[in-house]
Write an enzyme that holds these catalytic residues in place. Sequence first.
Site, PDB file in Angstrom:
ATOM      1  N   HIS A 180       0.864  -1.178   0.000  1.00  0.00           N
ATOM      2  CA  HIS A 180       0.000   0.000   0.000  1.00  0.00           C
ATOM      3  C   HIS A 180       0.903   1.232   0.000  1.00  0.00           C
ATOM      4  CE1 HIS A 180      -3.303  -2.659   1.927  1.00  0.00           C
ATOM      5  NE2 HIS A 180      -3.487  -2.567   0.626  1.00  0.00           N
ATOM      6  N   GLU A 195       1.502   3.874   2.910  1.00  0.00           N
ATOM      7  CA  GLU A 195       1.931   3.415   4.239  1.00  0.00           C
ATOM      8  C   GLU A 195       3.446   3.532   4.380  1.00  0.00           C
ATOM      9  OE1 GLU A 195       0.067  -0.402   4.842  1.00  0.00           O
ATOM     10  OE2 GLU A 195      -1.928   0.439   4.534  1.00  0.00           O
ATOM     11  N   HIS A 243       3.144  -3.356   6.978  1.00  0.00           N
ATOM     12  CA  HIS A 243       2.148  -2.319   6.679  1.00  0.00           C
ATOM     13  C   HIS A 243       2.220  -1.224   7.735  1.00  0.00           C
ATOM     14  CE1 HIS A 243      -0.510  -4.412   3.629  1.00  0.00           C
ATOM     15  NE2 HIS A 243       0.297  -5.394   4.011  1.00  0.00           N
ATOM     16  N   GLU A 268       2.062  -4.703  11.410  1.00  0.00           N
ATOM     17  CA  GLU A 268       1.508  -3.354  11.333  1.00  0.00           C
ATOM     18  C   GLU A 268       2.267  -2.444  12.292  1.00  0.00           C
ATOM     19  OE1 GLU A 268      -1.003  -2.173   9.492  1.00  0.00           O
ATOM     20  OE2 GLU A 268      -2.206  -3.904   8.856  1.00  0.00           O
TER      21      GLU A 268
END
Length: 248
Positions: free
Chosen positions: A23, A26, A121, A194
């Site tokens: 992504h 990010e 991420h 994350e």
Amino acid sequence: LSAAANLRPGAEQKVVFITARVHPGETPSSFVCQGIIDFLVSHHPIAKVLRDHLVFKIAPMLNPDGVYLGNYRCSLMGFDLNRHWANPSPWAHPTLHGVKELIIDMYNNPKINLEFYIDIHAHSTMMNGFMYGNIFEDEERFQRQAVFPKLLCQNAEDFSYSSTSFNRDAVKAGTGRRFLGGLLNDTSYCYTLEVSFYSYILGGTASAVPYTEEAYMKLGRNVARTFLDYYRLNSLVEGPLAATPKTR
């Protein structure tokens, strides 16, 4: 290098595969990945032991065209690449297609054990670093999957095991973690790592500490460092472990 355990002729290789920036918006994921890379190629004695015993394959930017264009989530073609792992097109999702082919080739090679897949991420609403893992019917496999994030929690003050969760949300079925978790065998562990866009809370306090580029890279160094604990290689490190660059 010829003496390295994973490079001897005929040796079985243990592979850790890491991807980031699927992504494009990010950006913290790139700093975490940079921290992993910088540590692994350094002269630090822990890094040397890790290089001798593990093979790290790292794709630091799965969505380069989206990053170049300044997109938040999609590629040049408008695809959320992290929903197309099940059947990536070499035309529409070329980076995903290439990485998946490489992973499958390694998985089918009897001399390679693909032991970890970690996709990095950044999260826009939660704080700290944390992981997503998969749900398995086999209770022992499910428990083994929790070992790495628990060890990482001991090494990184900004990593939260309490925020780590294991799920099989249908919306996430096309992600790397979910697809590869279903494809690979029970000796492989697939995670989404994350990290918050903005801050982390130190244990035992209520104060939020803003993330910096350096703090993201420290988390990356701690991810790499945790493989030493996971594979119980601490006794092979030359010199006192206190010599570790301050990774906390």
